[in-house]
Design an enzyme around this catalytic site. Structure first.
Site, PDB file in Angstrom:
ATOM      1  N   ASP A  33       5.586   5.055   5.370  1.00  0.00           N
ATOM      2  CA  ASP A  33       6.604   4.175   5.962  1.00  0.00           C
ATOM      3  C   ASP A  33       6.869   2.942   5.106  1.00  0.00           C
ATOM      4  O   ASP A  33       7.839   2.216   5.347  1.00  0.00           O
ATOM      5  CB  ASP A  33       6.227   3.765   7.391  1.00  0.00           C
ATOM      6  CG  ASP A  33       4.861   3.121   7.507  1.00  0.00           C
ATOM      7  OD1 ASP A  33       3.935   3.552   6.796  1.00  0.00           O
ATOM      8  OD2 ASP A  33       4.709   2.186   8.317  1.00  0.00           O
ATOM      9  N   HIS A  34       6.049   2.729   4.083  1.00  0.00           N
ATOM     10  CA  HIS A  34       6.254   1.612   3.164  1.00  0.00           C
ATOM     11  C   HIS A  34       6.759   2.062   1.792  1.00  0.00           C
ATOM     12  O   HIS A  34       7.056   1.221   0.942  1.00  0.00           O
ATOM     13  CB  HIS A  34       4.951   0.829   2.991  1.00  0.00           C
ATOM     14  CG  HIS A  34       4.492   0.172   4.247  1.00  0.00           C
ATOM     15  ND1 HIS A  34       4.609  -1.184   4.467  1.00  0.00           N
ATOM     16  CD2 HIS A  34       3.934   0.687   5.372  1.00  0.00           C
ATOM     17  CE1 HIS A  34       4.134  -1.476   5.675  1.00  0.00           C
ATOM     18  NE2 HIS A  34       3.722  -0.351   6.234  1.00  0.00           N
ATOM     19  N   HIS A  45       0.872  -1.173   0.000  1.00  0.00           N
ATOM     20  CA  HIS A  45       0.000   0.000   0.000  1.00  0.00           C
ATOM     21  C   HIS A  45       0.909   1.223   0.000  1.00  0.00           C
ATOM     22  O   HIS A  45       2.141   1.089   0.010  1.00  0.00           O
ATOM     23  CB  HIS A  45      -0.959  -0.008   1.198  1.00  0.00           C
ATOM     24  CG  HIS A  45      -0.295   0.129   2.527  1.00  0.00           C
ATOM     25  ND1 HIS A  45       0.599  -0.805   3.019  1.00  0.00           N
ATOM     26  CD2 HIS A  45      -0.373   1.093   3.491  1.00  0.00           C
ATOM     27  CE1 HIS A  45       1.025  -0.430   4.213  1.00  0.00           C
ATOM     28  NE2 HIS A  45       0.455   0.723   4.518  1.00  0.00           N
ATOM     29  N   HIS A  87       1.216   3.934   2.174  1.00  0.00           N
ATOM     30  CA  HIS A  87       1.628   4.662   3.373  1.00  0.00           C
ATOM     31  C   HIS A  87       3.111   5.027   3.266  1.00  0.00           C
ATOM     32  O   HIS A  87       3.917   4.248   2.742  1.00  0.00           O
ATOM     33  CB  HIS A  87       1.416   3.795   4.617  1.00  0.00           C
ATOM     34  CG  HIS A  87       0.268   4.222   5.470  1.00  0.00           C
ATOM     35  ND1 HIS A  87      -0.462   3.331   6.235  1.00  0.00           N
ATOM     36  CD2 HIS A  87      -0.276   5.443   5.721  1.00  0.00           C
ATOM     37  CE1 HIS A  87      -1.402   3.978   6.901  1.00  0.00           C
ATOM     38  NE2 HIS A  87      -1.305   5.258   6.608  1.00  0.00           N
TER      39      HIS A  87
END
Length: 245
Positions: free
Chosen positions: A40-41, A36, A38
């Site tokens: 932090d990814h 996904h 976000h």
């Protein structure tokens, strides 16, 4: 690579050196699967696009991700356009192919297949995100399921179904009690507690459950593991950076 968090290229290089895994040396980093979008990814995505290209990758980067991935990549390429022009047209004479990105915006089903592996995507419930995915990774001798960020999902149970490895996110019930009501509402909607994950493992029956994206909030690793072992007696491993299994 699955997801692109901060420092991903340096950590991959450290794993390549420490575990003698040449495939993780920067010039070989050419495929990324995003669960996904976000931050932090994905904040490491420009690192994966540009650093291996500078270090003499000779192929485009391929990115599989949810709808919105192409727009994100286009913005990143635009942001670094001056840098790329200098590296390709200046004295470096960099390989223009290495700075290209092939984006595949995914839907549930088989999204990648080659001689070594088949990758299937399935939807997971990550709060209010419209598009969040887990992945099932099939080789000749192993099946690995990666949850991505998710609340409790029967899709994970279905796609694991006795898989060799289930890599799943988790948060501590003990630590959760210390959070404010607003944060408790958020985390209980977007993520999976230790007890919920143990109950899910009873149904999914992985041979090995590896924890990642762990949220402790002051609790200890041992207390989180005890919360799970009170419910499920299978093999549980608390994952750490650069672990190899």
């Amino acid at each position: 690579l699955f997801d692109a968090g901060p420092g991903i290229v340096r950590r991959a290089a450290a794993a390549a050196l420490g575990h003698k895994l040449d495939a993780l040396n920067p010039p070989h980093l050419d495929t990324v699967f995003l669960t996904h979008l976000h931050s932090d990814h994905t904040v490491g995505l420009p690192d994966v696009i540009f650093t291996p290209a500078v270090l003499e990758r000779h192929a485009p980067l391929t990115v599989y991700g949810p709808p919105g991935t192409r727009r994100m990549v286009n913005h990143l390429l635009a942001a670094w356009a001056e840098d790329v022009a200098m590296r390709v047209n200046g004295l470096e004479r960099g390989d223009a192919k290495a700075y290209r990105v092939n984006v595949h915006e995914i839907a549930p089903g088989v999204i990648h297949r080659d001689a070594n592996v088949t990758v299937k995507a399935f939807r997971v419930p990550h709060g209010s995100w419209r598009h969040a995915f887990g992945f099932r990774f099939e080789t000749l001798d192993k099946t690995i399921v990666i949850s991505g960020d998710t609340g409790v999902s029967e899709e994970i149970v279905k796609h694991c179904n006795g898989c060799d490895v289930l890599l799943h996110e988790v948060y501590s019930v003990e630590g959760f009690k210390r959070r404010t009501p607003q944060w408790q509402k958020y985390h209980s909607t977007f993520h999976t507690s230790s007890v919920q994950l143990a109950e899910l493992a009873q149904r999914a029956k992985p041979k090995r459950l590896i924890l990642h994206h762990q949220l402790l909030w002051g609790a200890t690793v041992e207390s989180l593991l005890n919360e799970m072992r009170a419910v499920w007696n299978g093999e549980i491993i608390y994952g750490n950076d650069l672990d190899i299994f």
